[in-house]
Design a protein around this motif. Structure first.
Motif, PDB file in Angstrom:
ATOM      1  N   ILE A  38     -13.123  -3.600   4.727  1.00  6.15           N
ATOM      2  CA  ILE A  38     -14.339  -4.309   5.170  1.00  6.15           C
ATOM      3  C   ILE A  38     -14.835  -5.353   4.167  1.00  6.15           C
ATOM      4  O   ILE A  38     -15.731  -6.123   4.497  1.00  6.15           O
ATOM      5  N   CYS A  39     -14.257  -5.398   2.974  1.00  2.87           N
ATOM      6  CA  CYS A  39     -14.756  -6.316   1.942  1.00  2.87           C
ATOM      7  C   CYS A  39     -13.663  -7.312   1.552  1.00  2.87           C
ATOM      8  O   CYS A  39     -12.709  -6.962   0.843  1.00  2.87           O
ATOM      9  N   ALA A  40     -13.829  -8.538   1.978  1.00  2.00           N
ATOM     10  CA  ALA A  40     -12.824  -9.572   1.711  1.00  2.00           C
ATOM     11  C   ALA A  40     -12.670  -9.849   0.212  1.00  2.00           C
ATOM     12  O   ALA A  40     -11.559 -10.055  -0.270  1.00  2.00           O
ATOM     13  N   GLY A  41     -13.762  -9.834  -0.527  1.00  2.00           N
ATOM     14  CA  GLY A  41     -13.703 -10.115  -1.963  1.00  2.00           C
ATOM     15  C   GLY A  41     -12.912  -9.061  -2.724  1.00  2.00           C
ATOM     16  O   GLY A  41     -12.053  -9.386  -3.548  1.00  2.00           O
ATOM     17  N   CYS A  42     -13.176  -7.805  -2.440  1.00  2.00           N
ATOM     18  CA  CYS A  42     -12.447  -6.722  -3.109  1.00  2.00           C
ATOM     19  C   CYS A  42     -10.995  -6.681  -2.646  1.00  2.00           C
ATOM     20  O   CYS A  42     -10.099  -6.399  -3.442  1.00  2.00           O
ATOM     21  N   ALA A  43     -10.765  -6.971  -1.369  1.00  2.00           N
ATOM     22  CA  ALA A  43      -9.390  -7.001  -0.857  1.00  2.00           C
ATOM     23  C   ALA A  43      -8.598  -8.102  -1.551  1.00  2.00           C
ATOM     24  O   ALA A  43      -7.431  -7.910  -1.892  1.00  2.00           O
ATOM     25  N   ARG A  44      -9.229  -9.233  -1.792  1.00  2.00           N
ATOM     26  CA  ARG A  44      -8.572 -10.339  -2.494  1.00  2.00           C
ATOM     27  C   ARG A  44      -8.232  -9.924  -3.928  1.00  2.00           C
ATOM     28  O   ARG A  44      -7.131 -10.178  -4.414  1.00  2.00           O
ATOM     29  N   GLU A  45      -9.160  -9.266  -4.603  1.00  2.00           N
ATOM     30  CA  GLU A  45      -8.916  -8.780  -5.969  1.00  2.00           C
ATOM     31  C   GLU A  45      -7.791  -7.750  -5.973  1.00  2.00           C
ATOM     32  O   GLU A  45      -6.924  -7.765  -6.851  1.00  2.00           O
ATOM     33  N   PHE A  46      -7.794  -6.850  -4.995  1.00  2.00           N
ATOM     34  CA  PHE A  46      -6.735  -5.849  -4.881  1.00  2.00           C
ATOM     35  C   PHE A  46      -5.382  -6.519  -4.699  1.00  2.00           C
ATOM     36  O   PHE A  46      -4.411  -6.161  -5.370  1.00  2.00           O
ATOM     37  N   ARG A  47      -5.297  -7.503  -3.805  1.00  2.00           N
ATOM     38  CA  ARG A  47      -4.016  -8.188  -3.575  1.00  2.00           C
ATOM     39  C   ARG A  47      -3.545  -8.880  -4.850  1.00  2.00           C
ATOM     40  O   ARG A  47      -2.354  -8.861  -5.173  1.00  2.00           O
ATOM     41  N   PHE A  48      -4.481  -9.483  -5.602  1.00  2.00           N
ATOM     42  CA  PHE A  48      -4.116 -10.139  -6.855  1.00  2.00           C
ATOM     43  C   PHE A  48      -3.567  -9.120  -7.854  1.00  2.00           C
ATOM     44  O   PHE A  48      -2.496  -9.315  -8.435  1.00  2.00           O
ATOM     45  N   GLU A  49      -4.310  -8.022  -8.058  1.00  2.00           N
ATOM     46  CA  GLU A  49      -3.867  -7.011  -9.021  1.00  2.00           C
ATOM     47  C   GLU A  49      -2.536  -6.386  -8.601  1.00  2.00           C
ATOM     48  O   GLU A  49      -1.666  -6.127  -9.435  1.00  2.00           O
ATOM     49  N   ALA A  50      -2.370  -6.157  -7.305  1.00  2.00           N
ATOM     50  CA  ALA A  50      -1.115  -5.585  -6.811  1.00  2.00           C
ATOM     51  C   ALA A  50       0.042  -6.552  -7.047  1.00  2.00           C
ATOM     52  O   ALA A  50       1.144  -6.133  -7.417  1.00  2.00           O
ATOM     53  N   SER A  51      -0.202  -7.853  -6.875  1.00  2.00           N
ATOM     54  CA  SER A  51       0.867  -8.834  -7.095  1.00  2.00           C
ATOM     55  C   SER A  51       1.240  -8.920  -8.570  1.00  2.00           C
ATOM     56  O   SER A  51       2.414  -9.065  -8.904  1.00  2.00           O
ATOM     57  N   VAL A  52       0.249  -8.827  -9.452  1.00  2.00           N
ATOM     58  CA  VAL A  52       0.530  -8.830 -10.893  1.00  2.00           C
ATOM     59  C   VAL A  52       1.367  -7.600 -11.253  1.00  2.00           C
ATOM     60  O   VAL A  52       2.368  -7.704 -11.973  1.00  2.00           O
ATOM     61  N   LEU A  53       0.992  -6.448 -10.731  1.00  2.00           N
ATOM     62  CA  LEU A  53       1.730  -5.215 -11.003  1.00  2.00           C
ATOM     63  C   LEU A  53       3.163  -5.315 -10.486  1.00  2.00           C
ATOM     64  O   LEU A  53       4.108  -4.936 -11.185  1.00  2.00           O
ATOM     65  N   ARG A  54       3.353  -5.852  -9.288  1.00  2.00           N
ATOM     66  CA  ARG A  54       4.714  -6.030  -8.756  1.00  2.00           C
ATOM     67  C   ARG A  54       5.514  -6.977  -9.640  1.00  2.00           C
ATOM     68  O   ARG A  54       6.696  -6.732  -9.904  1.00  2.00           O
ATOM     69  N   GLY A  55       4.884  -8.044 -10.121  1.00  2.00           N
ATOM     70  CA  GLY A  55       5.568  -8.991 -10.992  1.00  2.00           C
ATOM     71  C   GLY A  55       5.991  -8.362 -12.302  1.00  2.00           C
ATOM     72  O   GLY A  55       7.121  -8.578 -12.774  1.00  2.00           O
ATOM     73  N   VAL A  56       5.112  -7.571 -12.900  1.00  2.00           N
ATOM     74  CA  VAL A  56       5.434  -6.900 -14.164  1.00  2.00           C
ATOM     75  C   VAL A  56       6.582  -5.917 -13.944  1.00  2.00           C
ATOM     76  O   VAL A  56       7.527  -5.865 -14.739  1.00  2.00           O
ATOM     77  N   ARG A  57       6.509  -5.151 -12.865  1.00  2.00           N
ATOM     78  CA  ARG A  57       7.585  -4.192 -12.579  1.00  2.00           C
ATOM     79  C   ARG A  57       8.918  -4.912 -12.380  1.00  2.00           C
ATOM     80  O   ARG A  57       9.957  -4.451 -12.861  1.00  2.00           O
ATOM     81  N   ALA A  58       8.894  -6.029 -11.668  1.00  2.00           N
ATOM     82  CA  ALA A  58      10.129  -6.791 -11.429  1.00  2.00           C
ATOM     83  C   ALA A  58      10.707  -7.300 -12.748  1.00  2.00           C
ATOM     84  O   ALA A  58      11.914  -7.242 -12.969  1.00  2.00           O
ATOM     85  N   LYS A  59       9.851  -7.811 -13.620  1.00  2.00           N
ATOM     86  CA  LYS A  59      10.323  -8.303 -14.921  1.00  2.00           C
ATOM     87  C   LYS A  59      10.886  -7.165 -15.767  1.00  2.00           C
ATOM     88  O   LYS A  59      11.902  -7.338 -16.442  1.00  2.00           O
ATOM     89  N   LEU A  60      10.230  -6.013 -15.734  1.00  3.91           N
ATOM     90  CA  LEU A  60      10.726  -4.879 -16.515  1.00  3.91           C
ATOM     91  C   LEU A  60      12.096  -4.434 -16.039  1.00  3.91           C
ATOM     92  O   LEU A  60      12.937  -4.029 -16.840  1.00  3.91           O
ATOM     93  N   ARG A  61      12.341  -4.513 -14.726  1.00  4.21           N
ATOM     94  CA  ARG A  61      13.651  -4.138 -14.203  1.00  4.21           C
ATOM     95  C   ARG A  61      14.731  -5.112 -14.663  1.00  4.21           C
ATOM     96  O   ARG A  61      15.904  -4.758 -14.704  1.00  4.21           O
ATOM     97  N   GLN A  62      14.345  -6.343 -14.981  1.00  2.14           N
ATOM     98  CA  GLN A  62      15.312  -7.357 -15.377  1.00  2.14           C
ATOM     99  C   GLN A  62      15.698  -7.256 -16.849  1.00  2.14           C
ATOM    100  O   GLN A  62      16.716  -7.803 -17.261  1.00  2.14           O
ATOM    101  N   ILE A  63      14.888  -6.581 -17.621  1.00  2.00           N
ATOM    102  CA  ILE A  63      15.159  -6.465 -19.057  1.00  2.00           C
ATOM    103  C   ILE A  63      16.351  -5.541 -19.266  1.00  2.00           C
ATOM    104  O   ILE A  63      16.378  -4.413 -18.804  1.00  2.00           O
TER     105      ILE A  63
END
Length: 85
Positions: A38-63
């Protein structure tokens, strides 16, 4: 859930990291999930944080991990010895 049990943006925001890490109770997870629906602002923050976490995980797998010979075994033995104390 009724409006009396809904989270505020501040409460939801404080739980986002644990929500992403799946460390909340089932009840808290449901409250955060409902807030994000129900909250667009928090959903946007969640999507951002989730994308950062996915990016970090992807980079760690590449090391490529190359440990000096025997280091892994020495670390595991030290951990086992510490756990036995």
């Amino acid at each position: 859930m009724s409006h009396l049990t809904r989270l505020t943006c501040e409460e939801a925001f404080r739980r986002l990291d644990d929500f992403l890490d799946r460390e909340l109770s089932a009840a808290e997870t449901e409250l955060v999930h409902e807030h994000l629906e129900i909250c667009a602002g928090c959903a946007r923050e969640f999507r951002f944080e989730a994308s950062v976490l996915r990016g970090v995980r992807a980079k760690l797998r590449q090391i490529e991990v190359t440990l000096p010979a025997g280091l892994r075994d020495r670390v595991l033995r030290a951990l086992a010895a510490e756990g036995a104390r």
